[in-house]
Motif scaffolding. Structure first.
Motif, PDB file in Angstrom:
ATOM      1  N   GLN A  40       0.833  -1.198   0.000  1.00  0.00           N
ATOM      2  CA  GLN A  40       0.000   0.000   0.000  1.00  0.00           C
ATOM      3  C   GLN A  40       0.872   1.254   0.000  1.00  0.00           C
ATOM      4  N   CYS A  41       1.893   1.256   0.855  1.00  0.00           N
ATOM      5  CA  CYS A  41       2.865   2.356   0.828  1.00  0.00           C
ATOM      6  C   CYS A  41       4.165   1.912   1.479  1.00  0.00           C
ATOM      7  N   THR A  42       5.231   2.624   1.137  1.00  0.00           N
ATOM      8  CA  THR A  42       6.549   2.451   1.743  1.00  0.00           C
ATOM      9  C   THR A  42       6.915   3.801   2.347  1.00  0.00           C
ATOM     10  N   GLU A  43       6.897   3.873   3.670  1.00  0.00           N
ATOM     11  CA  GLU A  43       7.008   5.155   4.364  1.00  0.00           C
ATOM     12  C   GLU A  43       8.374   5.313   5.036  1.00  0.00           C
ATOM     13  N   VAL A  98       3.697   5.800  -2.450  1.00  0.00           N
ATOM     14  CA  VAL A  98       2.363   5.203  -2.465  1.00  0.00           C
ATOM     15  C   VAL A  98       2.266   4.286  -3.682  1.00  0.00           C
ATOM     16  N   HIS A  99       1.918   3.034  -3.449  1.00  0.00           N
ATOM     17  CA  HIS A  99       1.774   2.068  -4.528  1.00  0.00           C
ATOM     18  C   HIS A  99       0.346   2.120  -5.051  1.00  0.00           C
ATOM     19  N   ILE A 104      -4.722  13.922  -8.110  1.00  0.00           N
ATOM     20  CA  ILE A 104      -3.477  13.525  -7.452  1.00  0.00           C
ATOM     21  C   ILE A 104      -2.400  14.588  -7.665  1.00  0.00           C
ATOM     22  N   ARG A 105      -2.335  15.132  -8.879  1.00  0.00           N
ATOM     23  CA  ARG A 105      -1.320  16.157  -9.168  1.00  0.00           C
ATOM     24  C   ARG A 105      -1.533  17.433  -8.351  1.00  0.00           C
ATOM     25  N   SER A 106      -2.742  17.643  -7.872  1.00  0.00           N
ATOM     26  CA  SER A 106      -3.036  18.861  -7.111  1.00  0.00           C
ATOM     27  C   SER A 106      -2.756  18.720  -5.618  1.00  0.00           C
ATOM     28  N   LEU A 107      -2.332  17.529  -5.174  1.00  0.00           N
ATOM     29  CA  LEU A 107      -2.116  17.309  -3.739  1.00  0.00           C
ATOM     30  C   LEU A 107      -0.924  18.126  -3.232  1.00  0.00           C
ATOM     31  N   PRO A 108      -1.016  18.688  -2.035  1.00  0.00           N
ATOM     32  CA  PRO A 108       0.075  19.513  -1.488  1.00  0.00           C
ATOM     33  C   PRO A 108       1.389  18.755  -1.317  1.00  0.00           C
ATOM     34  N   SER A 109       1.314  17.436  -1.088  1.00  0.00           N
ATOM     35  CA  SER A 109       2.524  16.659  -0.805  1.00  0.00           C
ATOM     36  C   SER A 109       3.161  16.043  -2.037  1.00  0.00           C
ATOM     37  N   LEU A 110       2.570  16.246  -3.196  1.00  0.00           N
ATOM     38  CA  LEU A 110       3.042  15.535  -4.380  1.00  0.00           C
ATOM     39  C   LEU A 110       4.476  15.922  -4.762  1.00  0.00           C
ATOM     40  N   VAL A 111       5.292  14.912  -5.002  1.00  0.00           N
ATOM     41  CA  VAL A 111       6.624  15.089  -5.577  1.00  0.00           C
ATOM     42  C   VAL A 111       6.654  14.547  -7.000  1.00  0.00           C
ATOM     43  N   LEU A 112       6.064  13.356  -7.188  1.00  0.00           N
ATOM     44  CA  LEU A 112       6.100  12.719  -8.499  1.00  0.00           C
ATOM     45  C   LEU A 112       4.934  11.748  -8.618  1.00  0.00           C
ATOM     46  N   LEU A 113       4.259  11.794  -9.756  1.00  0.00           N
ATOM     47  CA  LEU A 113       3.251  10.801 -10.112  1.00  0.00           C
ATOM     48  C   LEU A 113       3.769  10.024 -11.316  1.00  0.00           C
ATOM     49  N   VAL A 124       3.182   6.929  -6.520  1.00  0.00           N
ATOM     50  CA  VAL A 124       3.176   8.362  -6.232  1.00  0.00           C
ATOM     51  C   VAL A 124       4.195   8.624  -5.131  1.00  0.00           C
ATOM     52  N   LEU A 125       5.049   9.616  -5.321  1.00  0.00           N
ATOM     53  CA  LEU A 125       5.996  10.030  -4.288  1.00  0.00           C
ATOM     54  C   LEU A 125       5.441  11.258  -3.580  1.00  0.00           C
ATOM     55  N   LEU A 126       5.412  11.198  -2.240  1.00  0.00           N
ATOM     56  CA  LEU A 126       4.893  12.295  -1.427  1.00  0.00           C
ATOM     57  C   LEU A 126       5.941  12.746  -0.425  1.00  0.00           C
ATOM     58  N   CYS A 127       6.049  14.050  -0.224  1.00  0.00           N
ATOM     59  CA  CYS A 127       6.897  14.630   0.828  1.00  0.00           C
ATOM     60  C   CYS A 127       6.194  15.865   1.384  1.00  0.00           C
ATOM     61  N   ASN A 128       6.316  16.061   2.709  1.00  0.00           N
ATOM     62  CA  ASN A 128       5.697  17.235   3.307  1.00  0.00           C
ATOM     63  C   ASN A 128       6.315  17.498   4.671  1.00  0.00           C
ATOM     64  N   ASP A 129       6.440  18.783   5.026  1.00  0.00           N
ATOM     65  CA  ASP A 129       6.905  19.146   6.376  1.00  0.00           C
ATOM     66  C   ASP A 129       5.910  18.698   7.436  1.00  0.00           C
TER      67      ASP A 129
END
Length: 628
Positions: A312-315, A414-415, A433-442, A465-470
């Motif tokens: 589901q995800c690799t965090e 995110v898988h 998905i592209r509009s998400l605040p945490s998006l790095v790469l889809l 999907v790659l996500l990053c956020n403070d």
């Protein structure tokens, strides 16, 4: 089984030259062991005898990369080598070479083939000659060589090549880094906890172990009875989580005697105690026995589409917590038990409720996901550069922290799980998905018209999907949102609908071919080899100094029976034979229309020329005086 698209990834190899040389020379090649700011320590690797003393201390760094197919790993490797003037040699393992030959019916070019067993020295001698030939002023450099594999398929090849050519910075032939049974046995020998296990060559052996060892000691009757899997495998392929003896027996017989990853057959099946708890992945790099943890990841897996272990995800997580610190320490001890000295590893560990960390498996290669953007943003470190620094920039490696105990940001992979199967009519929610605040790469490689399968393991993910956020709360919110979206991500045609459309398409194609054949007699078109041709050549009709192309791929659909050659001869005096030379993905109706247009255009031009000629013949006497 690997995806057919692997051949497309291999094409990156063909962009660089790696010629072999048949000439031989007897030379003694010095190898660099370590470099620091003060001195260079060397030994020599003899290549067919002879000695040549180096004229100076020029050092040439060389990296041999085996099976470098993933752009998000090998791409960074190439950048690293390019920036530091490191000679990069890319080769393909025998396992991948055989795959292309047997499944794809393609041959890997000789210059990219890894040497067969027993021919490593000869292969390396040719490579050394190439390196020396490219060295200016005839200098004999000190060679600092590393051999690494990007994927599991090439690990044993990398071991064999590094040992045979005499690299000082290798782990030797290390089956314990590939064999899941041996790695657990080595851990137990030094007192580290690992799951109870049995390597069974018959079902009777497996059944006895389950009944006498695992069954009676199972504390939670709701937990799985055992796990059966190949002792040499990858990506959860062939891993069965069994809750009954019937399931265990079926799993055993589905594995024994079947093809084994990296070649051969499964002559035994690994039966292991089921380890409950959260699963973690620990990415490490070793330099001369000094092992550092560069990233700690937590897996979230769940049951989907009938499969028990779907990602589901690799965090990414910090190692600062008590449990996380224990996992990192346990991982380093496990790797030391295998006598790991050099290179990257990706080790999977479960933190059990009963006895803490328990080894699942060790992979002697980089993490096979696109971790680079997340690691750089969250840790300011990446595993690819860290591993290469161990071989080529030891001072930089020494500055790395021993543990990833401080995150600059929160991040995860995110898988994308597909719940649909069939030909895609529409891919939904990508803009959301592209509009998400945490998006790095889809990364969504699938598009309309592609076939999508239900996700049952990491290799059947529909994308990621790659996500990053403070803000970790925002990150988790974006993750949960994606989980909801992916349930309706694909609108697909069912198999009956696809088959029906294919039948209709075949009928239309047959009708189109018949119509074209009839029209051949009307416009003088000769159609050759309709059933066997795979290419249609470019229409090159030059009547007014310009070419006319039949190339409207966006408007035309593919027909099953392509035409290689269409020849037309409207008027031998004015129209020369023309070949159609480029592949056209054609709708027969459009093709027929265009052919009619070409023929009509040619006929009109002939008519105009004929009319002009007639006028000239009729008016010519008016301009010529009769003789007096």
């Amino acid at each position: 089984m690997m995806q057919p698209q692997l051949w497309i990834l291999f094409s990156a190899f063909l962009n660089s030259s790696a010629s072999f040389f048949s000439a031989r020379s007897d030379i003694d090649i010095p190898f660099r062991h370590h470099i620091n700011s003060n001195k260079v320590f060397t030994t020599s690797l003899s290549i067919k005898g002879g000695n040549v003393e180096p004229s100076n201390t020029l050092t040439k760094n060389v990296l041999v990369l085996v099976d470098g197919f993933a752009h998000y790993i090998s791409g960074h490797v190439k950048d690293y080598c390019r920036q530091r003037s490191i000679e990069l040699i890319e080769i393909v393992s025998p396992y991948i070479r055989n795959y292309f030959k047997q499944v794809e019916n393609r041959e890997i070019p000789l210059s990219f083939q890894a040497p067969d067993e027993g021919h490593e020295s000869e292969w390396w001698e040719h490579r050394v000659q190439k390196i020396l030939q490219d060295t200016s002023d005839g200098m004999v450099p000190l060679l600092n060589v590393a051999v690494l594999s990007e994927s599991d398929s090439g690990v044993s090849t990398a071991e064999r090549v590094s040992v045979c050519i005499g690299c000082a910075n290798n782990n030797g032939i290390a089956p314990q880094l590939r064999n899941k049974f041996l790695m657990n046995e080595n851990a137990q020998k030094i007192g580290l906890h690992s799951v109870r296990q049995k390597l069974a060559s018959t079902w009777e052996e497996a059944e006895s172990f389950i009944l006498n060892t695992l069954w009676d000691n199972r504390e939670d009757s709701d937990s799985p009875l055992c796990v059966l899997k190949p002792y040499r495998g990858v990506a959860s392929d062939g891993v069965y989580c069994c809750r009954s003896m019937e399931e265990a027996k079926a799993a055993f017989h589905s594995l024994i005697g079947k093809s084994k990853y990296e070649g051969g057959i499964n002559d035994a099946v690994l039966v292991q105690e089921y380890a409950d708890g959260e699963e973690f992945a620990v990415d490490t790099v070793a330099m001369d026995g000094d092992i550092k943890v560069v990233a700690l990841w937590r897996y979230r897996k769940f049951s989907a589409n009938g499969a028990p272990f779907v990602y589901q995800c690799t965090e990414l997580v910090s190692s600062a917590g008590e449990r996380e610190s224990e996992i990192c320490n346990y991982c380093v001890d496990i790797l030391k038990a295998q006598n790991l000295q050099w290179g990257p590893t990706h080790t999977e560990i479960k933190y059990t409720s009963r006895f803490g960390p328990a080894l699942i498996e060790i992979n002697a290669r980089w993490h096979a996901q696109n971790t680079f953007p997340v690691m750089v943003q969250c840790l300011n470190v990446d595993a690819v550069s860290a591993a290469l620094d161990a071989y080529f920039d030891p001072e930089s490696f020494r500055t790395l922290p021993r543990r990833p105990d401080r995150l600059l940001k929160h991040g995860m992979i995110v898988h994308l799980v597909s719940y649909s199967e069939g030909v895609i009519r529409e891919v939904r929610h990508l803009d959301l998905i592209r509009s998400l605040p945490s998006l790095v790469l889809l990364d969504m490689p699938l598009d309309v018209g592609d076939r999508v399968s239900k996700t049952v393991d990491i290799r059947t993910d529909s994308g990621y999907v790659l996500l990053c956020n403070d803000n970790n709360a925002q990150l988790q919110s974006d993750f949960e949102y994606i989980i909801q979206l992916q349930k309706t991500m694909f609108d697909v045609e069912d198999e009956e609908e696809v088959d029906h459309k294919q039948d209709r398409s075949d009928e239309m194609d047959s009708a189109i071919v018949e119509e074209i054949t009839r029209d051949n007699f009307e416009i003088g078109i000769e159609v050759n080899n309709m059933d066997n041709m795979m290419e249609v050549e470019d229409i090159k009709e030059d009547m007014e100094g310009r070419n006319e192309y039949l190339n409207s791929a966006s408007d035309i659909e593919k027909i099953d029976n392509s035409i290689r050659q269409l020849e037309y001869d409207v008027d031998e005096e004015y129209v020369s034979e023309t070949r159609i030379t480029s592949f056209v993905k054609g709708n027969g109706a459009v093709l027929l229309s265009r052919l009619r247009q070409v023929a009509l255009s040619a006929i009109m031009k002939v008519s105009i020329l004929y009319l002009l000629g007639s006028i000239f013949v009729l008016t010519f006497p008016l301009f010529v005086k009769a003789p007096s």
